[in-house]
Design an enzyme around this catalytic site. Structure first.
Site, mmCIF file in Angstrom:
data_model
loop_
_atom_site.group_PDB
_atom_site.id
_atom_site.type_symbol
_atom_site.label_atom_id
_atom_site.label_comp_id
_atom_site.label_asym_id
_atom_site.label_seq_id
_atom_site.Cartn_x
_atom_site.Cartn_y
_atom_site.Cartn_z
ATOM 1 N N ARG A 469 58.477 30.806 12.368
ATOM 2 C CA ARG A 469 59.646 30.721 13.268
ATOM 3 C C ARG A 469 60.521 31.973 13.109
ATOM 4 O O ARG A 469 61.741 31.899 13.064
ATOM 5 C CB ARG A 469 60.452 29.465 12.999
ATOM 6 N N ASP A 504 69.660 21.815 8.200
ATOM 7 C CA ASP A 504 68.279 21.915 8.664
ATOM 8 C C ASP A 504 67.460 22.797 7.723
ATOM 9 O O ASP A 504 68.014 23.572 6.917
ATOM 10 C CB ASP A 504 68.274 22.504 10.087
ATOM 11 N N CYS A 552 67.832 17.354 7.594
ATOM 12 C CA CYS A 552 66.865 17.531 8.666
ATOM 13 C C CYS A 552 65.908 18.613 8.201
ATOM 14 O O CYS A 552 66.296 19.494 7.442
ATOM 15 C CB CYS A 552 67.628 17.996 9.913
ATOM 16 N N ASP A 574 61.657 15.338 15.350
ATOM 17 C CA ASP A 574 62.045 16.056 16.569
ATOM 18 C C ASP A 574 61.510 15.343 17.804
ATOM 19 O O ASP A 574 61.868 15.692 18.921
ATOM 20 C CB ASP A 574 61.511 17.492 16.535
HETATM 21 C C1 GLA Z 1 64.915 21.815 14.126
HETATM 22 C C2 GLA Z 1 65.626 20.500 14.218
HETATM 23 C C3 GLA Z 1 66.140 20.288 15.619
HETATM 24 C C4 GLA Z 1 67.070 21.424 15.983
HETATM 25 C C5 GLA Z 1 66.361 22.745 15.819
HETATM 26 C C6 GLA Z 1 67.308 23.920 16.004
HETATM 27 O O1 GLA Z 1 63.726 21.791 14.850
HETATM 28 O O2 GLA Z 1 64.798 19.448 13.827
HETATM 29 O O3 GLA Z 1 66.799 19.059 15.734
HETATM 30 O O4 GLA Z 1 68.212 21.369 15.183
HETATM 31 O O5 GLA Z 1 65.759 22.866 14.542
HETATM 32 O O6 GLA Z 1 66.703 25.120 15.837
#
Ligand code: GLA
Length: 754
Positions: A469, A504, A552, A574
């Site tokens: 990413r 996250d 997360c 997600d």
């Molecule tokens: C991850 C999280 C999502 C969002 C994206 C943002 O995938 O799980 O909910 O916050 O990052 O980049």
């Protein structure tokens, strides 16, 4: 309920060498740990080894020594000294090591200063205390509190058994906490170097249990991104079967949870043993069926690529493993985990409190937002009764896509005109609280932080770095790295009225090396990284006690008890599609409470699977979790928007049952893909809520009868759907008729005692 009993047994045994009967005695210290419905027992034998005796349904007999078969070969160490090898390879050990003839999976492995791996642990003594001590890890520059369950006096007792290896001076203290009201035994281990030379720990598991049989199925939770924690069940067979993570996080792919269940176990009946590691990094969980069809379960930090140098006088703490026993099926095992985690793991202001209904802008806008857009969402959300706006990824540095700026936690004022405080004040004025997204463990190559400190990324000197990413992982083993990130987070937190953080973590670790650790300690990086994450989450939750933290990791890659210690909720996946969520939430609920599952109503066609489901079903499925919205409320169809206040009212009505009640899974999407159903019942059994979701409609198949569970048979309940009153016995024995027509349709029914 923890007892240590000295027991002496007299045996007579035929000695085939002398062709005579021999009398002998064996004096052991037998430990018995009783919880309401389970007993766990082991003993220190005269020869110093700790042998496991029993784990299962409760017995109140105080003498279980007969189960050890000390009068049978090869379990008689006393008269067996000429063949200790057979003894070592057969005896159920409580904390097995390596090098002495036990060829099953060891729990502890070292490399000493002479290059030897042998460890021979012998019993030294024990201590029983009330309550439960805090678990921590001392490092060179600080002590990190490890996530673990907690219990006060009267809620649990803890047994600490000390073992020692004379040759190296290694001391192992095995901790066992037995809970007073729950069928839970929590185990952890502290290794201390009491010798005069350093040694390397190559493996230190948190629990190892030797079962006397292999008549079990193994349950694991597996998946991938957007498809986390699908239940898989298979019969145990000879050899090793299990799951692990080598990714630096507990992972999408496997969860640090396994269960052994009897072949007949279902939601309501049979035996179930759950094992869950309170840890957020590389883990190992395995069941090994041995030559004699017995089973050894092992769980702990993954020893793959792991090593930890223990200098003289220093200690290493292995994280906690939580073992749950149920003699009333898999459902009861889950409810025990739910109660344990809600009462004895999750902490802070929101432990028992309703969480705000939030709206998150990720699926609404992705990176394409500004102050005006967010205020417009907030104002529209306020009209519907939504309580908090969460600004997701894209508010900092120059981040308009996912290829830059991680590490530069500075507000992008081109997007947020007037600054963050202005935005938050306006959102507050609109009547909503404000939350924000961070990804604190990451660094983009295109960031000021990386340009200033390229060595702060995890890396192996001389190797190219793998991007994922478009980002690298920060070296959280380094205090200066954590301090820098924390001071940036703090500056943002102190600049406006921020009441929620979504923390996250969107990639896994590659090139596992640190520019700061010495060569001999490089393999410590995996664990030091996790300790670094815990350090920052400790700091954050201590400095901001009113903060609502939601963890997360690319959706649900870190849905583990370690994270639950810091945040009462975790973003489950997600994948926000209501039908995919049936499996994800069902699997997650095997050991994690629904009240901890981040669940949102999102837009359709769903962004992950392209499916269109009714707005009502999206609400009914998300209502089982923390509940919120993840859509552009200013642009959805009017008829959907009109449902939001109704959904919020329903959520508020039933959320206390989800937060505090008992969950019963009534459907099984893993074996029957036609529908799912579940219910929550209040502890006093006066209230219940039932939900059923149909997957695909089929002709002439629209009505089915579903038996309820968990009600009081003698109470009468009023159905919110039919207005009829039936006894709990009728509702559970005969069931209710559920008529659902149309694909993806659903129904929610409340039951109230009358
Ligand atoms: C991850 C999280 C999502 C969002 C994206 C943002 O995938 O799980 O909910 O916050 O990052 O980049």
């Amino acid at each position: 309920m923890i007892k240590a009993l000295p027991i002496t047994k007299h045996y007579t045994r035929w000695n085939w060498r002398t062709q005579q009967n021999e009398d002998y005695t064996e004096s052991v210290v037998q430990f018995i740990l009783n919880t309401p419905k389970s007993t766990y027992s082991f003993a220190a034998l005269e020869c110093g080894y700790l042998a496991h005796i029993y784990y299962g349904k409760r017995t109140d007999d105080e003498d279980l020594v007969y189960l050890m078969r000390l009068d049978e070969n090869p379990f008689t160490p006393k008269v067996n000294s000429c063949d200790m090898g057979t003894f070592m390879d057969n005896t159920p050990f409580e904390y097995p090591t390596t090098g002495k003839g036990d060829y099953r999976e060891p729990a502890l492995m070292i490399m000493d200063s002479e290059g030897q791996s042998l460890v021979d642990l012998k019993y030294k003594g024990y201590e029983i205390t009330s309550g439960k001590p805090q678990v921590s890890q001392e490092l060179e520059d600080m002590t990190v509190t490890l996530p673990a369950t907690f219990a006060g006096e009267g809620e649990a007792q803890t047994l600490a058994v000390t073992l020692a290896d004379e040759r190296t001076g290694l001391e192992a203290v095995l901790y066992y906490t037995a809970f007073e009201k729950l069928d839970v035994i929590a185990r952890s281990v502290i290794i201390t170097n009491k010798g005069d030379k350093a040694f390397d720990i190559r493996r230190v598991f948190s629990t190892s249990v030797d079962f006397d049989s292999d008549a079990y199925d193994l349950i694991t939770l597996n998946g991938t991104w957007a498809r986390e924690r699908a239940i898989e069940r298979s019969k145990l067979h000879h050899g090793k079967q299990g799951v692990d993570s080598r990714r630096g996080e507990s992972s999408h792919q496997n969860n640090p949870f396994i269960a052994l269940v009897s072949h007949n176990a279902d939601e309501e009946t049979g035996e179930a043993y759950g094992f869950n590691l309170v840890y957020s990094g590389n883990f190992f969980a395995q069941a090994e069926v041995t030559q004699f069809r017995r089973t050894r379960v092992s769980m702990g930090i993954n020893s793959f690529d792991f090593s930890w140098t223990l200098e003289c006088g220093r200690s290493f703490t292995a994280p906690e493993a939580v073992m749950v026993y149920s003699c009333e099926g898999i459902g009861c095992m889950s409810r025990t985990y739910h109660d344990l985690y809600r009462q004895h793991l999750i902490r802070g202001e929101y432990k028992d409190k309703a969480r705000p209904v939030l709206i998150n802008n990720w699926e609404a806008t992705y990176f394409d937002f500004d102050t005006d857009k967010l205020i417009a969402i907030a104002k529209e959300a306020a009209k519907s009764g939504i309580e908090m706006l969460v600004m997701d990824d894209g508010w900092f540095g120059k981040r308009n896509t996912d290829n830059c700026s991680l590490g530069d936690w500075v507000v992008n004022e081109d997007k947020l005109k007037g600054g963050l405080k202005h935005l938050v004040d306006e959102v507050n004025k609109a009547g909503l609280r404000f939350g924000i997204w961070f990804e604190p463990e990451m660094i983009s190559p295109d960031s000021d932080l990386y340009r200033a400190h390229p060595d702060w990324a995890i890396q192996v000197k001389g190797s190219s770095q793998t991007l994922s990413r478009t980002q690298y992982v920060l070296d959280y083993s380094r205090k200066e790295v954590r301090d820098n990130i924390y001071s940036q987070i703090k500056a943002i937190m102190d600049s406006a009225n921020i009441e929620y953080i979504k923390w996250d973590m969107n990639r896994q670790i590659t090139e596992p090396g640190s520019a700061a650790l010495p060569a001999g300690r490089q393999r410590e990086l995996w664990h030091r990284y996790v300790l670094g994450v815990y350090d920052l989450q400790n700091r954050l939750t201590t400095d901001y006690p009113h903060l609502l933290l939601e963890n997360c990791s690319g959706g649900g890659a870190r849905f583990d008890p370690g994270m639950l210690y810091f945040s009462p909720q975790i973003w489950t996946s997600d994948d926000t599609d209501a039908i995919e969520r049936l499996k994800i939430q069902h699997g997650t609920s095997l050991c994690y409470p629904c009240s901890s599952m981040g669940a949102h109503v999102s837009d359709c066609p769903n962004h992950t699977v392209g499916r269109t489901t009714p707005f009502s079903t999206r609400g009914n499925v998300a209502m089982v979790g923390t509940f919120g919205y993840e859509l552009d409320i200013t642009r959805i169809p009017e008829e959907d928007r009109a449902q939001i206040p109704v959904q919020i009212e329903q959520f508020k009505k039933y959320n206390p049952l989800v937060r505090e009640g008992d969950q019963y899974r009534l459907g099984d999407m893993f074996s029957d893909n036609s529908h799912d159903a579940w219910m929550f019942v209040s502890k006093d059994k006066k209230e219940a809520v039932f939900t059923a979701v149909q997957v695909l409609n089929r002709p002439n198949f629209h009505s089915r009868r579903i038996k309820l569970r968990g009600l009081c048979p003698d109470k009468n309940y009023l159905s919110s759907q039919t207005g009829e009153v039936h006894s709990g016995a009728t509702l559970m024995n005969c069931g209710i008729n559920i008529e659902l027509s149309g694909d993806f349709s659903s129904v929610v029914i409340g039951f109230t005692e009358v």
